[in-house]
Design a protein around this motif. Structure first.
Motif, PDB file in Angstrom:
ATOM      1  N   ALA A   1       0.818  -1.217   0.000  1.00 51.65           N
ATOM      2  CA  ALA A   1       0.000   0.000   0.000  1.00 51.65           C
ATOM      3  C   ALA A   1       0.847   1.261   0.000  1.00 51.65           C
ATOM      4  N   ARG A   2       2.118   1.145   0.365  1.00 56.21           N
ATOM      5  CA  ARG A   2       3.010   2.300   0.258  1.00 56.21           C
ATOM      6  C   ARG A   2       3.379   2.575  -1.203  1.00 56.21           C
ATOM      7  N   ASN A   3       3.297   1.555  -2.042  1.00 57.98           N
ATOM      8  CA  ASN A   3       3.708   1.680  -3.436  1.00 57.98           C
ATOM      9  C   ASN A   3       2.566   1.986  -4.383  1.00 57.98           C
ATOM     10  N   LYS A   4       1.372   1.468  -4.071  1.00 60.53           N
ATOM     11  CA  LYS A   4       0.261   1.614  -5.011  1.00 60.53           C
ATOM     12  C   LYS A   4      -1.050   1.353  -4.276  1.00 60.53           C
ATOM     13  N   PRO A   5      -2.183   1.771  -4.843  1.00 62.68           N
ATOM     14  CA  PRO A   5      -3.466   1.505  -4.187  1.00 62.68           C
ATOM     15  C   PRO A   5      -3.759   0.010  -4.082  1.00 62.68           C
ATOM     16  N   VAL A   6      -4.229  -0.387  -2.907  1.00 65.13           N
ATOM     17  CA  VAL A   6      -4.695  -1.752  -2.679  1.00 65.13           C
ATOM     18  C   VAL A   6      -6.141  -1.640  -2.207  1.00 65.13           C
ATOM     19  N   ILE A   7      -7.066  -2.202  -2.982  1.00 60.73           N
ATOM     20  CA  ILE A   7      -8.494  -2.004  -2.742  1.00 60.73           C
ATOM     21  C   ILE A   7      -9.131  -3.366  -2.486  1.00 60.73           C
ATOM     22  N   VAL A   8      -9.970  -3.437  -1.449  1.00 58.89           N
ATOM     23  CA  VAL A   8     -10.474  -4.721  -0.965  1.00 58.89           C
ATOM     24  C   VAL A   8     -11.996  -4.701  -0.908  1.00 58.89           C
ATOM     25  N   VAL A   9     -12.615  -5.766  -1.373  1.00 61.28           N
ATOM     26  CA  VAL A   9     -14.016  -6.028  -1.063  1.00 61.28           C
ATOM     27  C   VAL A   9     -14.046  -7.370  -0.356  1.00 61.28           C
ATOM     28  N   LYS A  10     -14.781  -7.424   0.761  1.00 62.65           N
ATOM     29  CA  LYS A  10     -14.774  -8.645   1.574  1.00 62.65           C
ATOM     30  C   LYS A  10     -16.190  -9.126   1.799  1.00 62.65           C
ATOM     31  N   ALA A  11     -16.370 -10.435   1.670  1.00 57.32           N
ATOM     32  CA  ALA A  11     -17.649 -11.056   1.972  1.00 57.32           C
ATOM     33  C   ALA A  11     -17.748 -11.332   3.461  1.00 57.32           C
ATOM     34  N   GLY A  12     -18.970 -11.556   3.940  1.00 53.04           N
ATOM     35  CA  GLY A  12     -19.174 -11.952   5.333  1.00 53.04           C
ATOM     36  C   GLY A  12     -19.175 -10.788   6.290  1.00 53.04           C
ATOM     37  N   ARG A  13     -20.013  -9.789   6.043  1.00 59.62           N
ATOM     38  CA  ARG A  13     -20.050  -8.616   6.915  1.00 59.62           C
ATOM     39  C   ARG A  13     -20.880  -8.858   8.175  1.00 59.62           C
TER      40      ARG A  13
ATOM     41  N   SER B   1     -15.894  -9.814  13.881  1.00 61.60           N
ATOM     42  CA  SER B   1     -14.752 -10.062  13.004  1.00 61.60           C
ATOM     43  C   SER B   1     -14.709  -9.103  11.823  1.00 61.60           C
ATOM     44  N   ASP B   2     -15.873  -8.723  11.293  1.00 65.47           N
ATOM     45  CA  ASP B   2     -15.871  -7.811  10.159  1.00 65.47           C
ATOM     46  C   ASP B   2     -15.408  -6.418  10.567  1.00 65.47           C
ATOM     47  N   THR B   3     -15.796  -5.998  11.770  1.00 66.98           N
ATOM     48  CA  THR B   3     -15.346  -4.704  12.273  1.00 66.98           C
ATOM     49  C   THR B   3     -13.836  -4.701  12.453  1.00 66.98           C
ATOM     50  N   VAL B   4     -13.296  -5.800  12.938  1.00 68.84           N
ATOM     51  CA  VAL B   4     -11.851  -5.907  13.107  1.00 68.84           C
ATOM     52  C   VAL B   4     -11.157  -5.898  11.753  1.00 68.84           C
ATOM     53  N   PHE B   5     -11.703  -6.610  10.784  1.00 65.81           N
ATOM     54  CA  PHE B   5     -11.111  -6.601   9.448  1.00 65.81           C
ATOM     55  C   PHE B   5     -11.092  -5.185   8.883  1.00 65.81           C
ATOM     56  N   ASP B   6     -12.162  -4.452   9.100  1.00 65.98           N
ATOM     57  CA  ASP B   6     -12.221  -3.072   8.625  1.00 65.98           C
ATOM     58  C   ASP B   6     -11.115  -2.242   9.258  1.00 65.98           C
ATOM     59  N   ALA B   7     -10.894  -2.428  10.556  1.00 66.40           N
ATOM     60  CA  ALA B   7      -9.823  -1.699  11.238  1.00 66.40           C
ATOM     61  C   ALA B   7      -8.459  -2.095  10.683  1.00 66.40           C
ATOM     62  N   ALA B   8      -8.291  -3.378  10.367  1.00 67.64           N
ATOM     63  CA  ALA B   8      -7.015  -3.842   9.818  1.00 67.64           C
ATOM     64  C   ALA B   8      -6.750  -3.229   8.447  1.00 67.64           C
ATOM     65  N   VAL B   9      -7.784  -3.149   7.615  1.00 65.51           N
ATOM     66  CA  VAL B   9      -7.642  -2.554   6.285  1.00 65.51           C
ATOM     67  C   VAL B   9      -7.205  -1.093   6.408  1.00 65.51           C
ATOM     68  N   LYS B  10      -7.847  -0.363   7.302  1.00 69.96           N
ATOM     69  CA  LYS B  10      -7.493   1.050   7.481  1.00 69.96           C
ATOM     70  C   LYS B  10      -6.062   1.185   7.977  1.00 69.96           C
ATOM     71  N   ARG B  11      -5.693   0.344   8.951  1.00 68.34           N
ATOM     72  CA  ARG B  11      -4.350   0.452   9.526  1.00 68.34           C
ATOM     73  C   ARG B  11      -3.272   0.114   8.495  1.00 68.34           C
ATOM     74  N   ALA B  12      -3.604  -0.755   7.560  1.00 62.53           N
ATOM     75  CA  ALA B  12      -2.631  -1.150   6.542  1.00 62.53           C
ATOM     76  C   ALA B  12      -2.545  -0.157   5.395  1.00 62.53           C
ATOM     77  N   GLY B  13      -3.424   0.860   5.383  1.00 65.49           N
ATOM     78  CA  GLY B  13      -3.367   1.850   4.317  1.00 65.49           C
ATOM     79  C   GLY B  13      -4.086   1.431   3.060  1.00 65.49           C
ATOM     80  N   MET B  14      -4.905   0.384   3.142  1.00 64.44           N
ATOM     81  CA  MET B  14      -5.691  -0.049   1.991  1.00 64.44           C
ATOM     82  C   MET B  14      -7.036   0.682   2.001  1.00 64.44           C
ATOM     83  N   LEU B  15      -7.864   0.378   1.033  1.00 66.58           N
ATOM     84  CA  LEU B  15      -9.213   0.928   0.959  1.00 66.58           C
ATOM     85  C   LEU B  15     -10.196  -0.220   0.839  1.00 66.58           C
ATOM     86  N   ARG B  16     -11.244  -0.181   1.658  1.00 71.40           N
ATOM     87  CA  ARG B  16     -12.281  -1.197   1.575  1.00 71.40           C
ATOM     88  C   ARG B  16     -13.535  -0.618   0.934  1.00 71.40           C
ATOM     89  N   VAL B  17     -14.120  -1.362   0.020  1.00 71.63           N
ATOM     90  CA  VAL B  17     -15.370  -0.973  -0.632  1.00 71.63           C
ATOM     91  C   VAL B  17     -16.370  -2.107  -0.452  1.00 71.63           C
TER      92      VAL B  17
END
Length: 906
Positions: free
Chosen positions: A234-246, A264-280
């Motif tokens: 994510a430091r080099n380029k956009p990393v965009i995630v869609v995840k099933a099981g909300r 678990s989905d709330t935690v995954f969302d926090a992990a995505v943000k902390r890693a600098g990715m984007l979740r849609v």
């Protein structure tokens, strides 16, 4: 994590299809046909035990019969045959395979071993990488590679798509082809037995042909590996995630409020943000986000101006922006006057900026120039609905050069179909993100906004043990307090107890400087009366039982007792109620607490929960008895720092209320964030704490107070910090050293070293900076300083030598994902040169890398940096000068020094 041999997976020179077939519609036939039709230029070898001809090519009977070892093997044979085929391929010399076959998670011929495990065991001696099993396969259109049974080919492009769902892979490919969207790589992971998201993020994060990485995720296996790779990519380029099981199904069985809220989905969302990715949320949003982020523009802020030739379209965009929490730009008087000069009398004089449907080209360009120059506008949404007055292509040709040269993001929205098709295509060709409706355009802006927020979170990786100041100036736990807290947990585990009693829980919080209400334990009503007299009235009385967690639900809490008689009577009645309502509960006594003065205080919840994938997380939100119903909470992955803790508070409704409103005094925000920092320290320090629940945590103008706490303990499955998704600051690597008679501290760099590092570089001579960075520079940009300080300790290390509070020297190394090579760099302050500090720092780094198991260390310096070349020679490096004015340094490390433990102070 490993990228070993993944180049053979993505860029093979030869391919064998094991199980290739001429039988129409068979798996082997489809894979073979896709490979041939894809246009792969290298040799293709079909393998089938039954002799046959496929497309004019005679099959080979087995792997051993192949003329050479194929770079890549695609396996389509029955599950039971896979381990033997992998072994044969390994012996032949193949180092990458795609296993299309499903059904490997069943017993093999070896008792207690699945076919999948047997396959991995067969691959391991050869370091043969396996994609799958149970996957669609892999497509790399740039080289004509379609090693899959997907229904068609992929178009070449610069997006990488990774998916765990085979059905989704085929649907996405079909949809992308219809929209003319191309891919650098299109990968179906299947069961991810070997190659997983972490490996692919590491490989594609540095792939020059990939501009953005899109992922469909169902589950993550190795959280720290995933987070480390995701942060790097994510430091080099956009990393965009869609995840099933909300849906938060896993949280229903949680025993505490924090466990229930931290799904678990709330935690995954926090992990995505902390890693600098984007979740849609959707596949369409995934592609839209890729279009927005794949063409980066300078980010200025969140204030958006909407420029439109249609009032209705502008209102739709403004509504979408505000309803989703966006920020419309408020035009300054200067901007309004400039727009008055460019637009007809009676224009809207606000945002959206409606330039009227009859706008000629010049009106578009004049208005756009004003907005691009306005300091109060951070980005522009450019909207055009077709009219008969000016063709859309003319407007595009005039406005696109302004958009491309803008110092802020611009998003285009060409409303309509055929009339604007050419303008839309021109925008896309010029690298301007383009959408067909106001709502999608605004959604794209908000995706960009969320992405930038997450990129800021990416820069935060604080240490676990650094002292933080509480609101009263008290420091975080000293070693004695930390050991006392560990002893409390250890005693409960020795007793076979899962929950600390309330007195123990409060004592543990006090070890971490979290203010608590005075609490005492009593075994009998008479002891409760004595405890109340000692604490002072009024008091609260609570039942004490390991089987009763939510005491108020069974009448196990009585508040506001003001005399010994009231305490005695309440204790007797309480035990009677509990005996009737919860007959199985073993009551050991009561806790007596001094009543907290709640006037002017707001009830919060703060705590720790343990996610099965990402490990400990810190939770914050609105507290009270209805906490689960309100659901106002935020999640953070430890370790936290001030920025991340404040961000957690800001992302809740109660966090905004804490700032004060309608004459109500604001709460002590420093005390609130200090509590979250201390909870982060508990999560990092105390491996046995799996759940911690402070509810309520009262917050007011004069600080915070923990009124009730539950702490659940368990023997940790992983030692040390291995349970954490992010490695905290490794304080165990700190050591004292004497350099030229002066005492110094050698330690890993910390995120809060930014200003120290800035001063270190600022004090360096121009020649020192040239030798360090290979170019003349006086100022190191803030973003670069942040990158140097906020490192991922799992894959890089920087040691600094501290002369008091100033950095006297630094040495850093970045390891590849396989830990085979580390590249190093070193710089010493001018006044410390030729005094032995460089030698001390190099010894520290080399010792650390040897214990880490790194195979070799590499470096480069300029030819006129003779001091560096001499130091490298002294430390056992081979030193070789080349014609490009560089000196290459290399040293092979002693593998016998490798161990699981990090470098210890000496």
């Amino acid at each position: 994590m490993s990228v070993r041999h993944l180049d053979l997976l993505f860029q093979p020179q030869s391919i064998a299809v094991i199980g290739a077939s001429s039988r129409e519609a068979s798996l082997g036939a489809v894979v073979w046909r896709n490979l041939v039709q894809g246009g792969f230029a290298g040799p293709l070898w079909p393998v089938n035990a039954k002799p046959q001809t496929i497309g004019g090519i005679q099959t080979f009977a087995d792997v051993e019969s192949l003329p050479h070892a194929p770079d890549l093997a695609v396996i389509c044979t029955p599950a039971a045959t896979i381990p033997g085929i992998i072994d044969a391929l390994g012996r032949k010399g193949t180092r990458a395979a795609i296993v299309i076959t499903a059904g490997l998670r069943v017993p093999s011929a070896t008792p207690g071993v699945t076919i999948e495990q047997a396959m991995l065991d067969a691959a391991r001696p050869y370091l043969l990488r396996v994609l799958g099993p149970n996957c669609i396969g892999l497509l790399a259109p740039a080289i004509g590679l379609n090693a899959s049974f997907a229904p068609g080919q992929a178009l070449p492009g610069h997006l990488a798509f990774l998916t765990q769902s085979g059905a989704l892979a085929t649907a996405m490919l079909d949809w992308a082809n219809e929209r003319r969207i191309g891919f650098s790589n299109f990968v179906s992971l299947g069961d991810s037995a070997d190659v997983d998201f972490g490996d692919l993020l590491d490989y594609l994060g540095s792939d020059s042909n990939t501009r953005a990485i899109l992922m469909y995720v169902e589950s993550i296996k190795h959280a720290r590996k995933f987070m480390s790779a995701a942060r790097a990519a994510a430091r080099n380029k956009p990393v965009i995630v869609v995840k099933a099981g909300r849906a938060p199904d896993g949280a229903k069985a949680a025993a505490s409020h924090t466990g229930a809220l931290a799904g678990s989905d709330t935690v995954f969302d926090a992990a995505v943000k902390r890693a600098g990715m984007l979740r849609v949320d959707t596949l369409e949003a995934l592609l839209d986000a890729a279009e927005t982020l794949a063409h980066p523009q300078p980010w200025r802020g969140e204030r958006l101006a909407i420029l439109t030739n249609g009032g209705g379209a502008g209102v739709l965009a403004a509504d979408a922006l505000q309803l989703r929490g966006g920020t419309p730009a408020k035009l300054s008087q200067e901007s309004l006057l400039a727009l008055d000069a460019a637009l007809p009398t009676g224009w809207s004089r606000g945002n959206p900026i409606d330039i009227i449907g009859d706008a000629p080209v010049g009106r578009y360009t004049d208005a756009l120039k004003v907005l691009l120059a306005a300091p109060e506008v951070d980005g522009v949404l450019f909207m055009h609905a077709p009219t008969a007055i000016v063709p859309a292509p003319d407007i595009a040709n005039a406005c696109l050069p302004l958009m491309k040269g803008a110092g802020k993001p611009v998003i285009a929205c060409w409303l309509g179909g055929t009339s604007v098709k050419s303008a839309r295509e021109t925008s896309e060709a010029q690298g301007i993100a383009c959408y067909s409706t106001p709502e999608r355009s605004v959604a794209a802006w908000l995706q960009l906004q969320d992405y930038q927020r997450n990129q800021q979170a990416l820069l935060q990786l604080p240490e676990a043990a650094r002292p933080h100041a509480a609101s009263d100036g008290a420091a975080a736990p000293d070693p004695h307090s930390r050991e006392k807290a560990r002893a409390i947990v250890a005693q409960a585990l020795r007793d076979g107890r899962e929950w600390l009693d309330e007195v123990e829980a409060m004592a543990l919080l006090e070890c971490y400087r979290i203010p608590t209400v005075a609490t005492a334990m009593a075994r009998t009503p008479d002891e409760a009366v004595a405890a109340a007299a000692h604490l002072g009235y009024p008091v609260a009385l609570k039942i004490l039982s390991a089987q009763i967690l939510h005491k108020s639900d069974v009448g196990g809490v009585v508040l506001g007792l003001r005399s010994g008689d009231e305490v005695h009577d309440a204790a007797i009645r309480m035990r009677q109620r509990v005996a009737h309502d919860v007959p199985h509960a073993h009551v050991t006594g009561y806790t007596v607490q001094k009543m907290a003065v709640a006037s002017g205080m707001r009830e919060l919840i703060a705590g720790i929960s343990t996610d099965p994938v990402f490990g400990p997380v810190v939770l914050f939100g609105e507290g009270g008895t209805e906490v689960e119903l309100r659901g106002d909470r935020s999640i953070g992955l430890p370790p936290l720092n001030d920025v991340l803790a404040n961000d957690m508070v800001a992302h809740t409704q109660v966090g905004r209320l804490l700032k004060g409103y309608r004459g109500k005094a604001p709460a002590d925000m420093n005390a609130v964030t200090a509590t979250l920092l201390q909870l982060s320290a508990i999560a990092c320090d105390l491996a046995g704490v799996v759940e911690l629940d402070i509810n309520p945590l009262l917050a007011g103008p004069h600080g915070v107070l923990a009124v009730d706490a539950r702490i659940r303990v368990r023997t940790p499955a992983l030692p040390g910090d291995g349970r954490l998704a992010l490695r905290p600051y490794p304080s165990e690597l700190e050591q004292s050293a004497t350099v030229d008679g002066s005492a110094m501290l050698l330690r890993p760099i910390r995120p809060d070293d930014g200003e120290r590092l800035k001063s270190f570089y600022a004090a360096a001579t121009p020649d020192d900076m040239r030798l360090r960075f290979f170019l003349a520079r006086r100022v190191v940009p803030h973003s670069e300083l942040a990158r140097y300080c906020q490192i991922d300790y799992d894959r890089e290390m920087t040691f600094v030598a501290m002369d008091g509070d100033a950095i006297a020297g630094e040495v850093r190394a970045v390891c590849d994902p396989d830990n085979r090579q580390a590249e190093f760099a070193i710089q010493v302050a001018s006044q410390w040169q030729k005094r032995g500090l460089g030698s001390v720092l190099m010894d520290k780094l080399l010792r650390y890398l040897e214990r880490r198991g790194t195979a070799e260390v590499l470096g480069q310096c300029l030819k006129d940096n003779r001091g560096m070349a001499a130091l490298a020679t002294q430390k056992g490096f081979s030193v070789r000068a080349t014609d490009d004015n560089l000196v290459h340094m290399r040293r092979v490390l002693d593998a016998s020094q490798a161990c699981d433990a990090p470098d210890q102070p000496r």
